[in-house]
Design an enzyme around this catalytic site. Sequence first.
Site, PDB file in Angstrom:
ATOM      1  N   CYS A  36       0.795  -1.103   0.179  1.00  0.00           N
ATOM      2  CA  CYS A  36       0.085   0.085  -0.112  1.00  0.00           C
ATOM      3  C   CYS A  36       0.610   1.340   0.034  1.00  0.00           C
ATOM      4  O   CYS A  36       0.232   2.461  -0.121  1.00  0.00           O
ATOM      5  CB  CYS A  36      -0.977   0.114   1.178  1.00  0.00           C
ATOM      6  SG  CYS A  36      -2.049  -1.372   1.061  1.00  0.00           S
TER       7      CYS A  36
ATOM      8  N   HIS B  17      -8.843   3.790  -2.108  1.00  0.00           N
ATOM      9  CA  HIS B  17      -7.655   3.319  -1.722  1.00  0.00           C
ATOM     10  C   HIS B  17      -7.235   2.019  -2.902  1.00  0.00           C
ATOM     11  O   HIS B  17      -7.149   1.294  -2.578  1.00  0.00           O
ATOM     12  CB  HIS B  17      -7.793   2.520  -0.156  1.00  0.00           C
ATOM     13  CG  HIS B  17      -6.144   2.113   0.091  1.00  0.00           C
ATOM     14  ND1 HIS B  17      -5.040   2.610  -0.335  1.00  0.00           N
ATOM     15  CD2 HIS B  17      -6.281   1.004   0.921  1.00  0.00           C
ATOM     16  CE1 HIS B  17      -4.148   1.833   0.287  1.00  0.00           C
ATOM     17  NE2 HIS B  17      -4.598   0.927   1.015  1.00  0.00           N
TER      18      HIS B  17
END
Lengths: 411, 411
Positions: free
Chosen positions: B85, B354
């Site tokens: 991430c 995201h």
Amino acid sequence: MRAYLLGVGMTPFGRWTDVSLAELACRAARAALDDAGLDACDVRVAVVGNAVQGAIEGQHGIRGQLMLRGLEMTGIPVVNVENACASASTALHVATAYVASGLADIALAVGAEKMVTADRGRSLDAFEGSWDRADRNGTLRRLADFAAATPVPADAEAGAAHSVFMDVYAAFARDHMARYGTTVRQLAVVSAKNHAHSAANRNAQYRRQFTVEQILAARRVVWPFTVPMCSAVSDGAAAAVIASADAARGAGSSRAVGIRALELAHGGGWTGGHIDAHVSRRAAHRLWEQAAVGPRDVDVAEVHDATAIGEIQQIEHLGLVGPGEGGLAAEQGRTSIGGDIPVNPSGGLESRGHPIGATGLAQVFEIVTQLRGEAGSRQVHGARIAVAENGGGLIGLEEAAVSMIVLEAAS
Amino acid sequence: MRAYLLGVGMTPFGRWTDVSLAELACRAARAALDDAGLDACDVRVAVVGNAVQGAIEGQHGIRGQLMLRGLEMTGIPVVNVENACASASTALHVATAYVASGLADIALAVGAEKMVTADRGRSLDAFEGSWDRADRNGTLRRLADFAAATPVPADAEAGAAHSVFMDVYAAFARDHMARYGTTVRQLAVVSAKNHAHSAANRNAQYRRQFTVEQILAARRVVWPFTVPMCSAVSDGAAAAVIASADAARGAGSSRAVGIRALELAHGGGWTGGHIDAHVSRRAAHRLWEQAAVGPRDVDVAEVHDATAIGEIQQIEHLGLVGPGEGGLAAEQGRTSIGGDIPVNPSGGLESRGHPIGATGLAQVFEIVTQLRGEAGSRQVHGARIAVAENGGGLIGLEEAAVSMIVLEAAS
């Protein structure tokens, strides 16, 4: 460029069925740190190259952090990089940028790959299937266009389940043969030379010599290549420690090797679909400019012989021999150890092996060993300036990544 | 650190079923170049972050070269990076190292991800299955140990097919609640605040406001989280142009934003299996030292709220609020736009979305927009100093990568 290679390390290349990728990476990294006289806690950034662990083992994320857990390096940046067969040299490029930037005085570059699994078929499937899938139809179509403009000998095997890479290299070979009169025998000579070089390399996957006749008679992969002319499917890891001038002085090593220049470039016909056939040549031009030496100053080279024609092409692109002279240079013995421009003293991808995410740093391992005069019976005597070239991936008929580095022995 | 953000760009985050990853990446890159007043041919290195294209689309190699083919950038280095991430902020970190090294005066950092496929189930399976597979058993075992030392409320859903990440964050939340008295209501307040912020963000995946009561009543993911407290599964891309001081002056932009400090670190219990719970705090300590400002100087922040507890933890680690005060700060309105330390004015991972390989650069997009005073109705008035934090991957209970950056408005 004021950066130095303080240490290098590698595992032998070959089949490591019972050893994990992490263990291979740690062995190479520890060897490089030992060679530099440093501990893992001295490292300020780690850059890790790998190409196919996602495809083969299903580990897609944070590969470097997982590989290097066996070292005590908490807290530093770990950057995972990928550039196909040039992943390891890309790790070196990024690590050198960190050192040159002042963000890190000591950087560790690691490349590691496991391609041989218990299920060999799966390994090859995954390797082939993973590659440039989005572009594959385009590649094959453009390959067909290219081949059509080239005398293409009848080849019953072409179009079979070979890697698209071998097909592309075969088209390159046929084009080189048509344009320059390069012969299949010269391809076999390149292969025989590299297999002979690696007979004395304990890190090589293959240490068996072949005659030119044996290579010509070996099983065909795709015309004009037989198996010994093609790089192997390999496991292995290699690593290097890069340091700033201050850190190199601080380490007090008399064995530090200087980075005179490095280039990383891509081709790929980005400019409106036009195929840029000159990415390696342009990169070499910038490389020599940056290095303030020329190809005539080079004492030893490692280049990307994913197939025998790759070596021929790349020594021409680097200017080590003239255009079209690569095959002849091999036949004349010029590129053998003992010749005027020894190429791939390690055995190259054809014989030292080609664990793709590790290869670029294995080339650097060999070059550093040569420039230190530590290469034993395969030593190129008096080597002071060396070049390594590592290519990765294809977009159309162009390399997606080509890395070149000029290194210089400690004075 | 003398490097500047000359331009930023992003696609709206959300579902881009009919748009390729390459097209998303090019749109973001072109927007960043336009914003910088530059052309693609001005770029000297491109660093591309992506996390899951290998797992989801089967494209494992040379992703950045394939993504950016629509731009005319032949010849330059393209470096593909991955840090889960934190892949996009890692791309920014590497690009900044290139600029600081002098190897490139203008660098392009791009992060792009497609996670939503026509087959939604496959998308989630691939995402979960790809993550830290080698360590997953260890993670779950250590998670169990961790949870056992923490009051664990009965949770019928735990152990179901949720992402291991949500389970880990849930354990963090339960620990925070036990130690500091943080309440589920405070988690809902964080979520409501972020969803309210993104109502005015045209790049956000969700622009719908929720009351705290609605969030508490929403479908549960894993106790104590309901769906709006968790980051979305998203498609999207973001990009930034980084320039040296000379190049920034040359571009004549009055909108350049200065990079005061940046940190990239990993935890992961490398030191003999000991879990280092402080990687973010240590990184923050180094960050403020490097920036020569402190958390009290910060006007606006974007942090990694993969869940609501993530925001609470990270603003504590950064020192923006005291230990254990993150939930209360939200409840008191301090972290809302208009409060004394606005956090996630973009809506954060919970509401802006995201797309994991793009998130770090979307945070930077928001911060740059805020520091230029161009954020419209969600503008934090007088913002001069800002911080962004982006985390990636888990090894045990530690982040495999944590990136922090301090930016400063043009004077």
